[in-house]
Scaffold this active site. Sequence first.
Site, PDB file in Angstrom:
ATOM      1  N   LYS A  30      37.456  32.536  60.215  1.00 18.44           N
ATOM      2  CA  LYS A  30      36.899  31.609  59.218  1.00 18.44           C
ATOM      3  C   LYS A  30      37.316  32.021  57.798  1.00 18.44           C
ATOM      4  CE  LYS A  30      32.682  33.565  57.605  1.00 18.44           C
ATOM      5  NZ  LYS A  30      32.602  33.796  56.200  1.00 18.44           N
ATOM      6  N   ASN A  31      37.464  33.322  57.562  1.00 10.86           N
ATOM      7  CA  ASN A  31      37.816  33.751  56.209  1.00 10.86           C
ATOM      8  C   ASN A  31      39.262  33.425  55.835  1.00 10.86           C
ATOM      9  OD1 ASN A  31      35.268  34.623  55.827  1.00 10.86           O
ATOM     10  ND2 ASN A  31      35.720  36.819  55.904  1.00 10.86           N
ATOM     11  N   ARG A 108      29.614  31.560  48.859  1.00  6.92           N
ATOM     12  CA  ARG A 108      30.387  32.166  47.771  1.00  6.92           C
ATOM     13  C   ARG A 108      31.878  31.808  47.833  1.00  6.92           C
ATOM     14  NH1 ARG A 108      30.914  36.110  43.986  1.00  6.92           N
ATOM     15  NH2 ARG A 108      32.899  37.190  44.090  1.00  6.92           N
ATOM     16  N   CYS A 132      22.003  30.844  36.562  1.00  2.85           N
ATOM     17  CA  CYS A 132      22.535  31.415  35.319  1.00  2.85           C
ATOM     18  C   CYS A 132      22.247  32.900  35.198  1.00  2.85           C
ATOM     19  CB  CYS A 132      22.006  30.647  34.125  1.00  2.85           C
ATOM     20  SG  CYS A 132      23.155  29.331  33.675  1.00  2.85           S
ATOM     21  N   ARG A 137      26.488  38.285  41.958  1.00  4.38           N
ATOM     22  CA  ARG A 137      27.680  37.726  42.603  1.00  4.38           C
ATOM     23  C   ARG A 137      28.784  37.479  41.586  1.00  4.38           C
ATOM     24  NH1 ARG A 137      25.918  32.749  45.753  1.00  4.38           N
ATOM     25  NH2 ARG A 137      27.340  33.416  47.355  1.00  4.38           N
ATOM     26  N   PRO A 138      29.352  38.511  41.044  1.00  2.00           N
ATOM     27  CA  PRO A 138      30.271  38.362  39.915  1.00  2.00           C
ATOM     28  C   PRO A 138      31.529  37.545  40.233  1.00  2.00           C
ATOM     29  CG  PRO A 138      30.386  40.581  40.809  1.00  2.00           C
ATOM     30  CD  PRO A 138      29.256  39.899  41.503  1.00  2.00           C
ATOM     31  N   ILE A 139      31.971  36.788  39.234  1.00  2.00           N
ATOM     32  CA  ILE A 139      33.256  36.082  39.369  1.00  2.00           C
ATOM     33  C   ILE A 139      34.148  36.427  38.170  1.00  2.00           C
ATOM     34  CG2 ILE A 139      32.429  34.194  40.827  1.00  2.00           C
ATOM     35  CD1 ILE A 139      32.434  32.420  38.288  1.00  2.00           C
ATOM     36  N   ASP A 140      33.857  37.599  37.586  1.00  2.00           N
ATOM     37  CA  ASP A 140      34.587  38.012  36.389  1.00  2.00           C
ATOM     38  C   ASP A 140      36.097  38.111  36.612  1.00  2.00           C
ATOM     39  OD1 ASP A 140      33.411  40.142  38.040  1.00  2.00           O
ATOM     40  OD2 ASP A 140      34.624  41.480  36.805  1.00  2.00           O
ATOM     41  N   LEU A 141      36.503  38.545  37.816  1.00  2.00           N
ATOM     42  CA  LEU A 141      37.942  38.698  38.069  1.00  2.00           C
ATOM     43  C   LEU A 141      38.647  37.347  38.044  1.00  2.00           C
ATOM     44  CD1 LEU A 141      37.835  41.270  41.030  1.00  2.00           C
ATOM     45  CD2 LEU A 141      38.460  41.738  38.657  1.00  2.00           C
ATOM     46  N   ASP A 341      32.342  44.231  56.651  1.00  2.00           N
ATOM     47  CA  ASP A 341      31.656  43.224  57.462  1.00  2.00           C
ATOM     48  C   ASP A 341      31.238  43.762  58.830  1.00  2.00           C
ATOM     49  OD1 ASP A 341      31.836  41.451  55.428  1.00  2.00           O
ATOM     50  OD2 ASP A 341      33.444  40.237  56.284  1.00  2.00           O
ATOM     51  N   ARG A 438      27.006  30.576  60.368  1.00  2.00           N
ATOM     52  CA  ARG A 438      28.002  30.460  59.293  1.00  2.00           C
ATOM     53  C   ARG A 438      29.318  31.122  59.695  1.00  2.00           C
ATOM     54  NH1 ARG A 438      26.152  32.484  53.622  1.00  2.00           N
ATOM     55  NH2 ARG A 438      28.403  32.226  53.439  1.00  2.00           N
TER      56      ARG A 438
HETATM   57  C1  UD1 Z   1      35.645  38.504  51.353  1.00  2.00           C
HETATM   58  C2  UD1 Z   1      35.051  38.063  52.668  1.00  2.00           C
HETATM   59  C3  UD1 Z   1      33.806  38.889  52.985  1.00  2.00           C
HETATM   60  C4  UD1 Z   1      34.115  40.389  52.898  1.00  2.00           C
HETATM   61  C5  UD1 Z   1      34.805  40.728  51.574  1.00  2.00           C
HETATM   62  C6  UD1 Z   1      35.254  42.177  51.506  1.00  2.00           C
HETATM   63  C7  UD1 Z   1      35.576  35.709  52.676  1.00  2.00           C
HETATM   64  C8  UD1 Z   1      35.068  34.326  52.661  1.00  2.00           C
HETATM   65  N1  UD1 Z   1      34.665  36.677  52.583  1.00  2.00           N
HETATM   66  O1  UD1 Z   1      34.669  38.214  50.357  1.00  2.00           O
HETATM   67  O2  UD1 Z   1      33.364  38.546  54.294  1.00  2.00           O
HETATM   68  O3  UD1 Z   1      32.910  41.110  52.993  1.00  2.00           O
HETATM   69  O4  UD1 Z   1      35.947  39.894  51.382  1.00  2.00           O
HETATM   70  O5  UD1 Z   1      36.092  42.454  52.569  1.00  2.00           O
HETATM   71  O6  UD1 Z   1      36.777  35.940  52.811  1.00  2.00           O
HETATM   72  N2  UD1 Z   1      33.848  41.419  42.791  1.00  2.00           N
HETATM   73  C9  UD1 Z   1      33.688  41.554  41.443  1.00  2.00           C
HETATM   74  N3  UD1 Z   1      34.145  40.549  40.626  1.00  2.00           N
HETATM   75  C10 UD1 Z   1      34.738  39.436  41.131  1.00  2.00           C
HETATM   76  C11 UD1 Z   1      34.928  39.316  42.519  1.00  2.00           C
HETATM   77  C12 UD1 Z   1      34.468  40.332  43.329  1.00  2.00           C
HETATM   78  O7  UD1 Z   1      33.128  42.538  40.962  1.00  2.00           O
HETATM   79  O8  UD1 Z   1      35.122  38.560  40.339  1.00  2.00           O
HETATM   80  C13 UD1 Z   1      33.345  42.495  43.673  1.00  2.00           C
HETATM   81  C14 UD1 Z   1      32.342  42.021  44.723  1.00  2.00           C
HETATM   82  O9  UD1 Z   1      31.034  41.934  44.209  1.00  2.00           O
HETATM   83  C15 UD1 Z   1      32.481  43.096  45.775  1.00  2.00           C
HETATM   84  C16 UD1 Z   1      33.958  43.491  45.689  1.00  2.00           C
HETATM   85  O10 UD1 Z   1      34.427  42.993  44.440  1.00  2.00           O
HETATM   86  O11 UD1 Z   1      31.690  44.217  45.435  1.00  2.00           O
HETATM   87  C17 UD1 Z   1      34.829  42.961  46.779  1.00  2.00           C
HETATM   88  O12 UD1 Z   1      34.599  41.583  46.913  1.00  2.00           O
HETATM   89  P1  UD1 Z   1      35.736  40.585  47.388  1.00  2.00           P
HETATM   90  O13 UD1 Z   1      36.825  41.335  48.043  1.00  2.00           O
HETATM   91  O14 UD1 Z   1      36.064  39.697  46.258  1.00  2.00           O
HETATM   92  O15 UD1 Z   1      34.951  39.756  48.495  1.00  2.00           O
HETATM   93  P2  UD1 Z   1      35.064  38.215  48.813  1.00  2.00           P
HETATM   94  O16 UD1 Z   1      36.444  37.734  48.650  1.00  2.00           O
HETATM   95  O17 UD1 Z   1      33.972  37.498  48.108  1.00  2.00           O
END
Ligand code: UD1
Length: 459
Positions: A30-31, A108, A132, A137-141, A341, A438
Amino acid sequence: MATAQKEAFIIEGLAGEKKLSGTVRIHGAKNAALKAIAASVLFAGPVRLENVPKTADIETLSKILRKLGAKVEWKKGGTGKDAVDLLEIDTTTMNSIEIDAELAGSMRASVVLTGPMLARFGKVTFPAPGGCVIGTRPIDLFLSGYEKMGAMAVLDEAACVHRIEAYKNAKGTGTGKGLLAGTEIFFNKVSVGGTETLMMAAVLAEGTTVLKNCAMEPEIVNVAEWLIACGAKITGVGTPVITIEGTGGELLKPTHFYTTIPDRIETGSFLILGALLARDLTIENCRPDHVESVVSLLTEAGVPIKIGASTITISGNTAANSSFKTIADLRTHEYPGFPTDLQPVIVAYLTQVTGESKIFETIYEGRFKYVEDLKKLGASITIMNPREIEVKGPTPLRHLPGEGDLTAYDIRAGFAVVMAALSGSGTFKVINIHLIDRGYEKLEAQLSSLGAQIKRVVV
Ligand code: UD1
């Protein structure tokens, strides 16, 4: 709005015995499929996706795309016994750039859509994750990546959304044409979603983008290979540095089907479950090379595992679980390390082997909520800090009246408590199973086919 029925699993425990046997067929990942669905926005014309699992997250992302005006339909491909379900997506009819807040809030991964949408339409509006509340759940990257590519991201606090535009950023370095500009981006943190999203965004950008410190997960490679077959110029995928030469706004041509790779997390889940509960188990339609970290760990522990081209077999698994070697120190890690996971699943397993194990969760803080439920069953687990726990085994797991139900806190924690219940004594109820749905397609059917007593009930 109609409220969805609440469902639960009722499970009869096997009292620590290895009574399961049979074959499990692994679904598509699914991912990976979720990202291919998002990538459909990069195409001029309908794309076809094969081996897509029918999990709830796939349905949610499909609904998000439909709300944006795309056509997303399940179709039959092939005939007779070769007939397969295909997901056909046509994004040429998309007429909105506002991603639905309610649907996106439940998943997410929907943030991944922002990359292809911004690249194609020059604009996208995305609900701020967690409302807000900044910091969750950061999306800063994602946001800093878009800004480096010349876009402007504004948080509209009143509407609780991020509005992102590719026309010109605050520094005036945008292309001014609604296109993203190729650039160099170093990820300060390795991120699967960040790598996929910026890679997809860069496909339609003007100029060359170099992404550094990328995630190397097979799901990223799977989607990238499809995009490359359809004309995208991407190199280095599966390594820490990915280079993308943008098309300058020209959409990709749907010349090839996308085929989803087998789900390595589902594979790993069943491997661990098999080690504990199955005398004989064949896992078919999988990619053994994608679960090496799990195979290596279980083999060292003493589990009899054989690897085929697309199968993994556990056979003659008759030794007591307590005789399996423990794992002194396990750290979750980006691919190819041990996946976060599978952390809850391996912890449920470790409650049954002899000795002390330390588990360090390097990816997420606070991914130990399920531990309370395992403790309810008699497991000996100490939470040292939000990233570290200690498990002492073996402890027989049992259901005591008055202890209440078990809860699936998330997809994988859900699998872990189901597995713990199956290895325990008594009758167990697992609630919140919509979260299991899910990520696992008809888990109860797979487990029943191995001889487990598990049924889905409405509560
Ligand atoms: C994906 C997988 C999820 C898995 C994760 C890590 C999907 C749909 N989900 O999630 O099942 O657990 O990879 O293998 O593919 N982070 C930041 N800023 C950002 C984005 C991420 O700090 O902008 C942090 C996250 O909070 C986390 C870490 O980076 O601590 C890794 O997250 P990330 O690899 O981005 O996970 P997902 O892609 O969301």
